[in-house]
Design an enzyme around this catalytic site. Structure first.
Site, mmCIF file in Angstrom:
data_model
loop_
_atom_site.group_PDB
_atom_site.id
_atom_site.type_symbol
_atom_site.label_atom_id
_atom_site.label_comp_id
_atom_site.label_asym_id
_atom_site.label_seq_id
_atom_site.Cartn_x
_atom_site.Cartn_y
_atom_site.Cartn_z
ATOM 1 N N CYS A 334 0.802 -1.227 0.000
ATOM 2 C CA CYS A 334 0.000 0.000 0.000
ATOM 3 C C CYS A 334 0.837 1.280 0.000
ATOM 4 O O CYS A 334 0.442 2.289 -0.594
ATOM 5 C CB CYS A 334 -0.976 0.005 1.169
ATOM 6 S SG CYS A 334 -0.254 -0.447 2.759
ATOM 7 N N ARG A 363 6.862 -11.656 5.174
ATOM 8 C CA ARG A 363 6.334 -11.512 6.526
ATOM 9 C C ARG A 363 6.975 -12.559 7.421
ATOM 10 O O ARG A 363 7.124 -13.713 7.029
ATOM 11 C CB ARG A 363 4.804 -11.677 6.550
ATOM 12 C CG ARG A 363 4.096 -10.572 5.780
ATOM 13 C CD ARG A 363 2.588 -10.714 5.822
ATOM 14 N NE ARG A 363 1.962 -9.722 4.948
ATOM 15 C CZ ARG A 363 0.650 -9.649 4.725
ATOM 16 N NH1 ARG A 363 -0.172 -10.510 5.313
ATOM 17 N NH2 ARG A 363 0.164 -8.725 3.922
ATOM 18 N N GLN A 381 1.221 -11.209 -3.600
ATOM 19 C CA GLN A 381 -0.197 -10.869 -3.459
ATOM 20 C C GLN A 381 -0.727 -10.238 -4.737
ATOM 21 O O GLN A 381 -0.038 -9.438 -5.374
ATOM 22 C CB GLN A 381 -0.386 -9.862 -2.323
ATOM 23 C CG GLN A 381 -0.325 -10.459 -0.941
ATOM 24 C CD GLN A 381 -0.696 -9.436 0.111
ATOM 25 O OE1 GLN A 381 -0.118 -8.353 0.168
ATOM 26 N NE2 GLN A 381 -1.669 -9.757 0.933
ATOM 27 N N ASP A 383 -2.435 -7.695 -5.258
ATOM 28 C CA ASP A 383 -2.805 -6.563 -4.416
ATOM 29 C C ASP A 383 -3.285 -5.376 -5.258
ATOM 30 O O ASP A 383 -2.701 -5.085 -6.306
ATOM 31 C CB ASP A 383 -1.569 -6.140 -3.618
ATOM 32 C CG ASP A 383 -1.910 -5.668 -2.226
ATOM 33 O OD1 ASP A 383 -3.103 -5.517 -1.935
ATOM 34 O OD2 ASP A 383 -0.978 -5.453 -1.438
ATOM 35 N N HIS A 385 -5.033 -1.218 -4.720
ATOM 36 C CA HIS A 385 -5.499 -0.138 -3.857
ATOM 37 C C HIS A 385 -6.295 0.835 -4.705
ATOM 38 O O HIS A 385 -5.812 1.309 -5.736
ATOM 39 C CB HIS A 385 -4.318 0.544 -3.164
ATOM 40 C CG HIS A 385 -3.628 -0.372 -2.202
ATOM 41 N ND1 HIS A 385 -2.608 -1.220 -2.594
ATOM 42 C CD2 HIS A 385 -3.851 -0.623 -0.890
ATOM 43 C CE1 HIS A 385 -2.218 -1.934 -1.550
ATOM 44 N NE2 HIS A 385 -2.959 -1.590 -0.511
ATOM 45 N N LYS A 464 -12.845 -4.801 7.452
ATOM 46 C CA LYS A 464 -12.687 -5.502 6.188
ATOM 47 C C LYS A 464 -13.808 -6.511 5.952
ATOM 48 O O LYS A 464 -14.454 -6.975 6.890
ATOM 49 C CB LYS A 464 -11.342 -6.221 6.139
ATOM 50 C CG LYS A 464 -11.113 -7.213 7.270
ATOM 51 C CD LYS A 464 -9.754 -7.893 7.158
ATOM 52 C CE LYS A 464 -9.532 -8.867 8.309
ATOM 53 N NZ LYS A 464 -8.339 -9.697 8.145
ATOM 54 N N HIS A 510 -8.114 -1.264 0.267
ATOM 55 C CA HIS A 510 -7.077 -2.272 0.062
ATOM 56 C C HIS A 510 -7.826 -3.556 -0.302
ATOM 57 O O HIS A 510 -8.795 -3.907 0.376
ATOM 58 C CB HIS A 510 -6.281 -2.553 1.336
ATOM 59 C CG HIS A 510 -5.765 -1.354 2.052
ATOM 60 N ND1 HIS A 510 -4.417 -1.125 2.244
ATOM 61 C CD2 HIS A 510 -6.406 -0.316 2.668
ATOM 62 C CE1 HIS A 510 -4.257 -0.015 2.947
ATOM 63 N NE2 HIS A 510 -5.445 0.490 3.221
#
Length: 646
Positions: A334, A363, A381, A383, A385, A464, A510
């Site tokens: 992000c 992670r 990911q 991912d 945004h 979320k 997100h």
């Protein structure tokens, strides 16, 4: 008078009457025997508990109900701990909760438990069950409890007692076994009719890798032997589908201690599958109005401090120093996306902006929770945004949810939806959290999608929507998520010029659709038992010869199919045809194409499909059409076409 929930009965309650005594006035026979606990004012109690004067109704909890199974499994954990202490007196007990479909108990013991030990423990549990030993609840002061467990040398129990805020604690006893527990429990051990110990694993005390390594014995228990048998059959099927086993068998990926735990290494076929998946995702995102971006792997620590990750997430991050500056290896994408947004002035006309990145992140996961592709330290990911105006927020959330629905249909997944609310460790104002939660709720309600609420499990910056898919065995996996964030745009001072000429703050969503590509691949392998749908299979067809005479023809056919975009290989080894067919079936190749004299004469191939059916002789153009038709089939549900995409 007290109502008995689930019946039309209202019964008289005398002072000190137990739940069992109250329920026996409304229930009888087999139905009463199936009751293992009771509910009163949303609390769950033993049948021996006295009915509170403020209790308006008493609800029976039946053994086969979800709450009844929790009581059964937690009681089974106690019976298992009793058996372990009886067989291995020096073992120290720690905690033993019920979990989904089972239970576990952690023990500190000087040697590893063996499969033979599990058999002995099961046999000892069976003895306890046969004795119908009653569970008794005793309430004592903390000091009394500490003296009791100190006398038994149960040091882990002392630590648990010290952490309790209450002045008194409850203890449960059955036979000679005593345990610290809130309860409730079964009326007696005889209710445990169907149970099985399933495995042993290591587990750090309280999940802290700096604390002692314990042994966790897992078990399962059900209301009836029939239910247990069904579950054990499902476990056996799950073992056959284990993605780690199939990953080796199909030569998809591996792990190496030399490389480090939690770091998957993808072999050619596995890398091809994920490339096909990632290419599909890129095309789908472009089709839906996303822009592809890419950020760096490491960013300055000051940026992570500004975002709140350093204070709220740093135990999951890796850091490194470069030229006396501290950098954080990104666990999320992000920050870079917000920097792209800030790189120029934005107008209300520019919004929404949808940034998509197949971003590799790292992670820190404790070694004890690593599990094949399903739990790794390095992953990618899908991912994105989305930065939008507040008036665009609900429409964007709905679009994301519909995107998820299309993907779930493509892979034939059922799914459940839940909204996770503000956790204890979080940033941002109450007002922003309320606005974000309301936006997610309204979006789901607007499309009539059922959801449950998962209190306190949101991200630290916003609530979320979590989508939990169900695989072929009915197991649930967390993959897609949509997080609504008013806080980070504030912290990074993101803005746009509104229609009124003033600066306004955008909202950020997100979201991931598949989630971690590695994890999703692990789920897919188990969902399909390694037999990927044709569009995703690394090898879609294999051409086999019968004798050396057909080698040249096989090579020619192979080139023709490759020129048509079909992933095909050939097996022209000097081996028996049956052997080569079986090998292709083990590798789960969707189409096995055989060339013999008859096929050469007809300019075709004999077609066998993965399930074993023989479709007979088909011309080369028909073979190509057949394969493409099967590739197209799953895409039709979402109004898509494999041929269009590729």
């Amino acid at each position: 008078m007290v109502k008995v929930a689930g019946t039309h009965e209202e019964v008289q309650v005398v002072s000190g009457a137990t739940c069992r005594e109250v329920l026996s006035q409304a229930l009888s026979g087999k139905k009463l025997k199936e009751v293992v606990a009771c509910k009163c004012n949303e609390g769950l109690y033993d049948l021996k508990s006295a009915v509170d004067e403020e209790c308006d109704s008493v609800e029976p909890v039946f053994l086969s109900s979800p709450e009844g199974l929790k009581v059964l499994r937690h009681s089974a954990a106690h019976i298992m701990a009793e058996a372990v202490k009886s067989l291995f007196p020096t073992a120290k007990v720690t905690i033993g909760p019920d979990i989904e479909n089972g239970y576990y108990y952690d023990f500190d013991f000087e040697r590893s438990f063996t499969p033979e030990d599990l058999e002995k423990i099961e046999a000892k549990m069976t003895e306890s069950v046969a004795q119908n030993l009653p569970f008794e609840r005793i309430v004592v002061s903390k000091d009394e409890a500490k003296k009791m467990f100190l006398g038994m040398n149960e040091t882990y129990k002392l630590e648990i007692i010290d952490d309790l805020d209450e002045d008194t604690v409850s203890i449960y006893k059955h036979g000679d076994f005593v345990d610290l527990c809130r309860g409730p429990h079964l009326p007696d051990t005889g209710y445990l009719k169907a149970f099985k110990l399933t495995s042993v694993a290591g587990a750090y005390w309280r999940g802290d890798e700096k604390r002692p390594m314990l042994q966790r014995i897992y078990g399962t228990a059900f209301a009836t032997p029939k239910d247990l048998k069904k579950h054990l059959a499902q476990l056996e099927e799950a073992r056959k589908r284990d993605h780690r086993k199939l990953g080796t068998q199909l030569d998809l990926f591996s792990f190496s201690e030399e490389a480090g735990p939690g770091m998957p290494i993808f072999h050619p076929k596995g890398a091809l599958v994920r490339t096909i998946l990632e290419d599909f995702e890129r095309k789908e995102h472009l089709r839906r109005g996303y822009q592809i971006v890419q950020g760096p792997q490491i960013l300055r620590r000051e940026l992570w401090e500004k975002s709140g990750h350093y204070d709220n997430y740093r135990e999951n991050m890796y850091f490194t120093d470069i030229e006396e500056h501290s950098y954080g290896i990104k666990p999320m994408n992000c920050l870079s996306h917000m920097l792209i947004y800030k790189s120029r002035l934005r107008s209300y006309r520019d919004l929404p902006l949808r940034y998509f990145e197949l971003g590799r992140v790292h992670r820190h996961e404790k070694s004890g929770v690593l599990h094949g592709l399903l739990r790794v330290r390095e992953f990618t990911q899908d991912d994105a945004h989305i930065l939008c105006r507040p008036d665009q927020l609900q429409g964007e959330i709905v679009s994301i949810v519909k995107f998820v629905q299309d993907i779930m249909a493509l892979f034939e997944f059922d799914y459940e939806v839940e909204i996770s609310t503000r956790p204890e460790k979080s940033i941002g104002s109450d007002a922003d959290w309320d606005r974000a939660t309301t936006a997610l709720t309204n979006a789901l309600q607007s499309i009539g999608l059922d959801y449950s609420v998962n209190p306190g499990d949101g991200a630290f910056y916003g609530p979320k929507i979590d989508v939990k898919l169900k695989d072929a065995l009915g197991r649930k996996w967390q993959c897609a998520t949509v997080q609504c964030d008013f806080t980070l745009p504030e912290r990074f001072d993101l803005s746009y010029t509104g229609e009124d000429g003033n600066r306004h703050r955008p909202v950020m969503l997100h979201r991931v659709i598949l989630g971690a590509i590695e994890r999703f691949l692990g789920v897919l392998i188990e969902h399909y038992a390694g037999a990927f749908p044709v569009w995703l299979a690394p090898v879609q067809a294999r051409i086999l010869n019968i004798t050396d005479v057909q080698k040249e023809y096989v090579e020619k056919c192979c080139k023709t199919l490759k020129d048509q975009g079909i992933r095909v290989d050939m097996d022209i080894r000097n081996e028996k045809l049956g052997y080569k067919v079986r090998e292709a079936q083990i590798e789960k190749v969707p189409y096995i194409l055989v060339a013999g004299e008859k096929e050469i004469s007809a300019s075709g191939l004999n077609v066998r499909v993965r399930g074993g059916k023989n479709l007979g002789l088909k011309s080369l153009p028909d073979v190509i059409e057949l394969i493409y038709d099967e590739m197209d089939e799953p895409f039709k549900k979402g109004g898509m076409s494999y041929r269009y995409l590729y």
